[in-house]
Design a protein around this motif. Structure first.
Motif, PDB file in Angstrom:
ATOM      1  N   ALA A 226      21.697  19.958  43.708  1.00 53.89           N
ATOM      2  CA  ALA A 226      20.466  18.561  42.653  1.00 53.89           C
ATOM      3  C   ALA A 226      19.156  19.906  42.860  1.00 53.89           C
ATOM      4  O   ALA A 226      18.844  19.019  41.839  1.00 53.89           O
ATOM      5  CB  ALA A 226      20.621  18.120  44.277  1.00 53.89           C
ATOM      6  N   LEU A 227      18.619  20.736  43.727  1.00 54.03           N
ATOM      7  CA  LEU A 227      18.022  21.067  43.248  1.00 54.03           C
ATOM      8  C   LEU A 227      18.141  21.643  41.617  1.00 54.03           C
ATOM      9  O   LEU A 227      17.042  21.150  40.187  1.00 54.03           O
ATOM     10  CB  LEU A 227      17.778  22.418  43.031  1.00 54.03           C
ATOM     11  CG  LEU A 227      16.082  23.223  42.882  1.00 54.03           C
ATOM     12  CD1 LEU A 227      15.313  23.794  44.706  1.00 54.03           C
ATOM     13  CD2 LEU A 227      16.404  24.382  42.427  1.00 54.03           C
ATOM     14  N   GLU A 228      19.104  22.370  41.109  1.00 56.38           N
ATOM     15  CA  GLU A 228      19.169  23.234  40.096  1.00 56.38           C
ATOM     16  C   GLU A 228      19.585  21.159  38.286  1.00 56.38           C
ATOM     17  O   GLU A 228      18.780  21.884  37.497  1.00 56.38           O
ATOM     18  CB  GLU A 228      20.397  23.758  39.330  1.00 56.38           C
ATOM     19  CG  GLU A 228      19.995  25.132  39.995  1.00 56.38           C
ATOM     20  CD  GLU A 228      21.082  25.609  39.935  1.00 56.38           C
ATOM     21  OE1 GLU A 228      22.139  26.045  39.978  1.00 56.38           O
ATOM     22  OE2 GLU A 228      21.501  27.016  40.648  1.00 56.38           O
ATOM     23  N   ASN A 229      19.398  20.535  39.217  1.00 57.55           N
ATOM     24  CA  ASN A 229      20.479  19.113  37.665  1.00 57.55           C
ATOM     25  C   ASN A 229      18.696  18.683  38.192  1.00 57.55           C
ATOM     26  O   ASN A 229      18.654  17.920  36.704  1.00 57.55           O
ATOM     27  CB  ASN A 229      20.944  18.057  38.353  1.00 57.55           C
ATOM     28  CG  ASN A 229      22.525  18.892  38.403  1.00 57.55           C
ATOM     29  OD1 ASN A 229      22.981  20.001  37.611  1.00 57.55           O
ATOM     30  ND2 ASN A 229      23.032  18.323  39.280  1.00 57.55           N
ATOM     31  N   ALA A 230      18.013  18.944  38.712  1.00 58.80           N
ATOM     32  CA  ALA A 230      16.528  18.381  38.742  1.00 58.80           C
ATOM     33  C   ALA A 230      16.013  18.653  37.608  1.00 58.80           C
ATOM     34  O   ALA A 230      14.402  17.877  37.121  1.00 58.80           O
ATOM     35  CB  ALA A 230      15.878  18.496  39.699  1.00 58.80           C
ATOM     36  N   VAL A 231      16.243  19.963  37.250  1.00 61.17           N
ATOM     37  CA  VAL A 231      15.650  20.904  35.770  1.00 61.17           C
ATOM     38  C   VAL A 231      15.306  19.717  34.890  1.00 61.17           C
ATOM     39  O   VAL A 231      14.158  19.734  33.940  1.00 61.17           O
ATOM     40  CB  VAL A 231      16.090  22.406  35.425  1.00 61.17           C
ATOM     41  CG1 VAL A 231      15.774  22.787  34.101  1.00 61.17           C
ATOM     42  CG2 VAL A 231      16.624  22.960  36.960  1.00 61.17           C
ATOM     43  N   PHE A 232      16.657  19.189  34.568  1.00 57.80           N
ATOM     44  CA  PHE A 232      16.406  18.395  33.171  1.00 57.80           C
ATOM     45  C   PHE A 232      15.815  16.940  33.209  1.00 57.80           C
ATOM     46  O   PHE A 232      15.623  16.716  32.285  1.00 57.80           O
ATOM     47  CB  PHE A 232      18.172  17.828  32.754  1.00 57.80           C
ATOM     48  CG  PHE A 232      18.633  18.935  33.138  1.00 57.80           C
ATOM     49  CD1 PHE A 232      18.887  19.894  31.479  1.00 57.80           C
ATOM     50  CD2 PHE A 232      19.883  19.577  34.061  1.00 57.80           C
ATOM     51  CE1 PHE A 232      19.398  21.440  31.797  1.00 57.80           C
ATOM     52  CE2 PHE A 232      20.856  20.960  33.816  1.00 57.80           C
ATOM     53  CZ  PHE A 232      20.365  21.571  32.563  1.00 57.80           C
ATOM     54  N   LYS A 233      15.880  16.677  35.136  1.00 62.79           N
ATOM     55  CA  LYS A 233      14.267  16.039  34.624  1.00 62.79           C
ATOM     56  C   LYS A 233      12.779  15.436  34.728  1.00 62.79           C
ATOM     57  O   LYS A 233      12.908  14.598  34.215  1.00 62.79           O
ATOM     58  CB  LYS A 233      14.705  15.243  36.355  1.00 62.79           C
ATOM     59  CG  LYS A 233      14.233  13.803  36.676  1.00 62.79           C
ATOM     60  CD  LYS A 233      14.221  13.141  38.224  1.00 62.79           C
ATOM     61  CE  LYS A 233      13.906  12.423  38.608  1.00 62.79           C
ATOM     62  NZ  LYS A 233      13.810  11.643  39.665  1.00 62.79           N
ATOM     63  N   VAL A 234      12.671  17.433  34.889  1.00 62.16           N
ATOM     64  CA  VAL A 234      11.242  17.457  35.038  1.00 62.16           C
ATOM     65  C   VAL A 234      10.875  17.722  33.426  1.00 62.16           C
ATOM     66  O   VAL A 234       9.525  18.302  33.189  1.00 62.16           O
ATOM     67  CB  VAL A 234      11.082  18.742  36.544  1.00 62.16           C
ATOM     68  CG1 VAL A 234      11.354  18.086  37.211  1.00 62.16           C
ATOM     69  CG2 VAL A 234      11.442  19.248  36.459  1.00 62.16           C
ATOM     70  N   ILE A 235      11.734  18.514  33.339  1.00 67.86           N
ATOM     71  CA  ILE A 235      11.741  18.807  31.111  1.00 67.86           C
ATOM     72  C   ILE A 235      12.512  18.286  30.152  1.00 67.86           C
ATOM     73  O   ILE A 235      13.213  18.343  29.934  1.00 67.86           O
ATOM     74  CB  ILE A 235      12.476  20.168  31.405  1.00 67.86           C
ATOM     75  CG1 ILE A 235      11.630  21.408  32.968  1.00 67.86           C
ATOM     76  CG2 ILE A 235      12.024  20.865  30.137  1.00 67.86           C
ATOM     77  CD1 ILE A 235      12.403  23.077  32.065  1.00 67.86           C
ATOM     78  N   PRO A 236      11.012  17.616  29.775  1.00 66.64           N
ATOM     79  CA  PRO A 236      11.933  16.908  29.016  1.00 66.64           C
ATOM     80  C   PRO A 236      12.630  17.759  27.739  1.00 66.64           C
ATOM     81  O   PRO A 236      12.334  18.233  27.142  1.00 66.64           O
ATOM     82  CB  PRO A 236      10.770  15.490  27.841  1.00 66.64           C
ATOM     83  CG  PRO A 236       9.355  15.845  29.320  1.00 66.64           C
ATOM     84  CD  PRO A 236       9.384  17.503  30.081  1.00 66.64           C
TER      85      PRO A 236
END
Length: 238
Positions: free
Chosen positions: A53-63
């Motif tokens: 979940a954390l690593e997938n969130a990377v794509f949410k916070v970096i446009p």
């Protein structure tokens, strides 16, 4: 059977206090063992799900990021996570570099945390070296009051604070020029300020404090390795 006869039941067949204590103690031991067993079985699953979940969130916070590379950042070094062997003890902060389809570095995702109203509020935020600002944020962990504190995850006006939150470093690259701070709702006047959610000021301040602590500590270390990060897009994870 009369009352007198009932009272004359041999003591040998009456349950003794010691026997009852032994029985209850045994039940408690078995229950405790089962709790520990279930915890041991489920812990790796929970840990792995949190990691994903954390690593997938990377794509949410970096446009515009379509792939990532994981690193471990310490005061002296920056090491790709996939280059760390079992016999190498590496201590540091895990960070995530995000790249677009052309392999350009779009930003770096880092963690932040600070005490909120109920418990610690953990977030993941995206830092863009190009604008020297925070360009996205998502909540990793929060147990704040439903309908109030948990609005940090959904409130559009609050999330708009992180479209380009100023995180520039001073000329010595040792600290932020302006500390990130949370201000009372409707009083934001500077790009390094976070406009709090009305009715959830404590939680809003927790987000701001976590971001300020993290950026003050990690960005001075991070900027030393921007050249390496910009050239490390080979073998990124999508």
């Amino acid at each position: 059977m009369s009352t007198e006869e009932k009272n004359q039941i041999p003591s040998s067949i009456k349950p003794s206090s010691i026997a009852m204590i032994r029985t209850l103690g045994g039940i408690a031991m078995i229950s405790g063992f089962l709790v520990v067993l279930v915890y041991q079985i489920t812990l790796p699953i929970i840990t792995e799900n949190r990691r994903i979940a954390l690593e997938n969130a990377v794509f949410k916070v970096i446009p515009d990021a379509t792939s990532r590379v994981n690193f471990v950042l310490s005061p002296d070094t920056l090491i790709r996570e996939d280059a760390i062997t079992d016999d190498r003890d590496v201590q540091g902060e895990k960070i995530y570099a995000g790249y677009n389809k052309s392999g350009q570095l779009m930003g770096i995702a880092l963690e932040a945390a600070a005490p909120g109203y109920q418990d610690v509020v953990r977030t993941l935020y995206g830092y863009s070296p190009k604008c020297m600002c925070i360009v996205g944020i998502t909540v990793l962990q929060s147990t704040e009051t439903p309908g109030l504190g948990d609005r940090i995850e959904t409130d559009p006006e609050f999330l708009a604070n992180f479209n380009a939150l100023d995180a520039r470093l001073n000329t010595d690259k040792t600290a932020l020029i302006h500390s990130i701070e949370t201000v009372r709702h409707g009083t934001k006047t500077a790009p390094w300020q976070i406009d709090a959610i009305s009715g959830a000021t404590v939680t809003s301040k927790a987000v701001g404090k976590g971001l300020n602590n993290s950026t003050q500590t990690l960005l001075p270390l991070l900027v030393k390795h921007l050249d390496v990060l910009s050239q490390s897009n080979q073998g990124g994870i999508k």
